[in-house]
Design a protein around this motif. Structure first.
Motif, PDB file in Angstrom:
ATOM      1  N   ALA A 195       0.836  -1.217   0.000  1.00  7.07           N
ATOM      2  CA  ALA A 195       0.000   0.000   0.000  1.00  7.07           C
ATOM      3  C   ALA A 195       0.866   1.260   0.000  1.00  7.07           C
ATOM      4  O   ALA A 195       0.714   2.158   0.842  1.00  7.07           O
ATOM      5  N   ILE A 196       1.788   1.298  -0.969  1.00  3.79           N
ATOM      6  CA  ILE A 196       2.697   2.451  -1.100  1.00  3.79           C
ATOM      7  C   ILE A 196       1.894   3.686  -1.519  1.00  3.79           C
ATOM      8  O   ILE A 196       1.052   3.624  -2.407  1.00  3.79           O
ATOM      9  N   ASP A 197       2.195   4.827  -0.871  1.00  7.40           N
ATOM     10  CA  ASP A 197       1.485   6.070  -1.197  1.00  7.40           C
ATOM     11  C   ASP A 197       2.143   6.821  -2.352  1.00  7.40           C
ATOM     12  O   ASP A 197       1.474   7.556  -3.078  1.00  7.40           O
ATOM     13  N   PHE A 198       3.453   6.656  -2.458  1.00  5.24           N
ATOM     14  CA  PHE A 198       4.163   7.487  -3.432  1.00  5.24           C
ATOM     15  C   PHE A 198       5.427   6.765  -3.895  1.00  5.24           C
ATOM     16  O   PHE A 198       6.217   6.317  -3.072  1.00  5.24           O
ATOM     17  N   VAL A 199       5.584   6.669  -5.219  1.00  5.42           N
ATOM     18  CA  VAL A 199       6.766   6.022  -5.801  1.00  5.42           C
ATOM     19  C   VAL A 199       7.631   7.093  -6.472  1.00  5.42           C
ATOM     20  O   VAL A 199       7.118   7.915  -7.240  1.00  5.42           O
ATOM     21  N   VAL A 200       8.920   7.095  -6.183  1.00  6.81           N
ATOM     22  CA  VAL A 200       9.864   8.022  -6.820  1.00  6.81           C
ATOM     23  C   VAL A 200      10.806   7.175  -7.675  1.00  6.81           C
ATOM     24  O   VAL A 200      11.466   6.268  -7.162  1.00  6.81           O
ATOM     25  N   VAL A 201      10.836   7.482  -8.979  1.00  5.64           N
ATOM     26  CA  VAL A 201      11.645   6.669  -9.895  1.00  5.64           C
ATOM     27  C   VAL A 201      12.960   7.403 -10.169  1.00  5.64           C
ATOM     28  O   VAL A 201      12.947   8.538 -10.648  1.00  5.64           O
ATOM     29  N   GLY A 202      14.086   6.759  -9.889  1.00  2.00           N
ATOM     30  CA  GLY A 202      15.402   7.362 -10.111  1.00  2.00           C
ATOM     31  C   GLY A 202      15.863   7.272 -11.558  1.00  2.00           C
ATOM     32  O   GLY A 202      16.039   8.293 -12.224  1.00  2.00           O
ATOM     33  N   PRO A 203      16.045   6.080 -12.120  1.00  4.61           N
ATOM     34  CA  PRO A 203      16.641   5.941 -13.458  1.00  4.61           C
ATOM     35  C   PRO A 203      15.633   6.015 -14.614  1.00  4.61           C
ATOM     36  O   PRO A 203      14.421   5.873 -14.401  1.00  4.61           O
TER      37      PRO A 203
END
Ligand code: AMP
Ligand code: GLY
Length: 431
Positions: free
Chosen positions: A62-70
């Motif tokens: 139940a992740i609220d926010f995903v930050v994508v690096g590459p």
């Protein structure tokens, strides 16, 4: 909030470090992470390119926010898949990631919307490519259209060299399918800088500038790499130049992407050549630079989580007083495994990192690191550590970073000893 950060490089360690400092961050996972990221996040053994496994993990936790690096997962559609599942994500859709994923797409957009860049042609046919090279003459630049890990660019000093590069790329020998199409463009002679801005599809939030060092060895010699060191701000940035970059390049691009029906959200990293004071676009990346992100995050004043979330949610217009940059410059020296960017050994032991990290103003970001069976720190990749320092001047930052480098005991590693030489040369000349 429960956060998931994607990636395993120095860039991601710097992002994890600032995200974990946010009051809003309750849990931070990183997939797959590295030995340094483990200190501020829970690392999960899922590859950054494994889109479906990442989506499944985000749903399960139940992740609220995903930050994508590459860029890889973005071009592969990770943001689209997360959006389909109603999971908020920082990073562009695959269609918008084409700004980095296809050099031809980026160049055509610049032509259509009058954004300054080098003159060019797009080719899939070798005979036509050769004719173009002969018409234009050398020096000339030959680029694989698709992603080639920063290596798909040949600056040809002669027509023969350009034809050889075009032949290799189009045959699939040098970059596989990324070279099925090529861009051949005018050689621009000027000074390079990187500029970063966030976008939420319609509004931009300008960040700051940096300068990278792409060649492997001192004096800008040797093969191209992903970047051997960076500092921020770029020494020759002025408010006037920044204004030109924003109004002539970044804002028109965000407006163009919206007009094309592929609005851009995330961070837009413009690689620029400044020719006689005028910025021209070399390339776009749809992510933070690595190692540029490391000095950027050292200089950042503000809550990174809050602004990345605003970018993802289309609220950047509320953020203009929420981010500022330390007047102090920051500098990152990359330590790489001997042999990089060619082949290199793995699992070589690294000592002294904790002690080096204690120097005032220094922060060591990990890239290709892991732990062996005896829980000792070892190298697992080409670029391994980003020794970063913030100080009152570039010289001071440089001294602090190299003091830390000298404490690190890693016989299999090497670094450039001249990071920020342009800035330091300039300052000495000014004194
Ligand atoms: P890119 O992967 O497009 O950033 O290209 C790698 C490097 O090649 C850039 O950082 C520049 O140093 C150089 N380069 C790319 N395109 C040009 C150009 N048109 N003129 C001069 N140098 C270029
Ligand atoms: N340092 C160059 C890049 O991240 O593409």
């Amino acid at each position: 909030m429960k956060l998931l950060l994607i990636g395993s490089g120095g860039r991601e360690h710097a992002l994890a470090w600032v995200l974990a400092q946010s009051d809003q961050c309750d849990v931070l996972y990183c997939a797959p992470g590295n030995a340094g990221i483990e200190e501020c996040a829970e690392c999960v053994d899922i590859a950054a390119e494994d889109v479906e496994a990442l989506v499944a993990f985000a749903k399960e936790k139940a992740i609220d926010f995903v930050v994508v690096g590459p860029e890889g997962p973005l071009v592969a559609g990770l943001a689209d898949r997360l959006n389909e599942e109603n999971i908020t994500v920082f990073g562009p859709s695959a269609a918008a990631a084409a700004l980095e994923g296809s050099k031809g797409f980026m160049k055509d957009l610049c032509t259509k919307y009058d954004i300054p860049t080098a003159a060019y042609g797009r080719f899939t046919n070798l005979v036509e490519a050769k004719t173009f090279i002969k018409e234009q003459g050398a020096p000339i630049v030959v680029k694989a259209d698709g992603l080639a890990a920063g290596k798909g660019v040949i600056i040809a000093e002669t027509e023969e060299e350009a034809i050889e590069a075009a032949t290799d790329m189009l045959s699939g020998d040098s970059f596989g399918t990324a070279g099925n199409e090529i861009v051949i463009e005018e050689f621009m002679d000027g000074e390079e800088l990187s500029y970063f801005a966030l976008a939420d599809g319609k509004t931009i939030l300008p960040l700051t500038s940096a300068q990278d060092h792409k060649r492997a060895y001192d004096g800008d010699q040797g093969p191209n790499t992903g970047g051997m060191g960076a500092y921020s701000p770029a020494h020759f940035i002025t408010p006037e130049l920044e204004e030109k970059i924003i109004t002539r390049i970044i804002e028109p691009t965000i407006a163009a992407m919206a007009a094309e029906g592929t609005p851009f959200t995330g961070v837009l990293y413009a690689g620029l050549m400044v020719v006689n004071g005028e910025p021209k676009l070399i390339e776009y990346n749809v992510r933070f630079g690595d190692p540029e992100c490391q000095p950027l995050m050292m200089r950042l004043q503000g809550d990174m989580l809050e602004i990345l979330l605003a970018s993802a949610e289309g609220r950047l217009d509320e953020m203009h007083d929420k981010v500022s940059w330390s007047d102090s410059p920051a500098l990152c020296v990359v330590m790489a495994t001997e042999g990089y960017p060619g082949s290199y050994p793995k699992n070589t032991q690294i000592k002294g990192v904790k002690r080096a990290d204690q120097i005032g103003g220094v922060k060591i970001f990990h890239a290709g690191t892991g732990k062996n069976a005896d829980d000792q720190l070892v190298s697992t990749g080409g670029r391994v550590l980003g020794v970063t320092a913030l100080a009152d001047s570039v010289e001071e930052a440089c001294k602090a970073a190299y003091r830390a480098v000298d404490i690190i005991d890693w016989p299999d590693g090497f670094c450039r000893r001249d990071i920020a030489w342009r800035a330091i040369g300039t300052q000495e000349a000014a004194e």
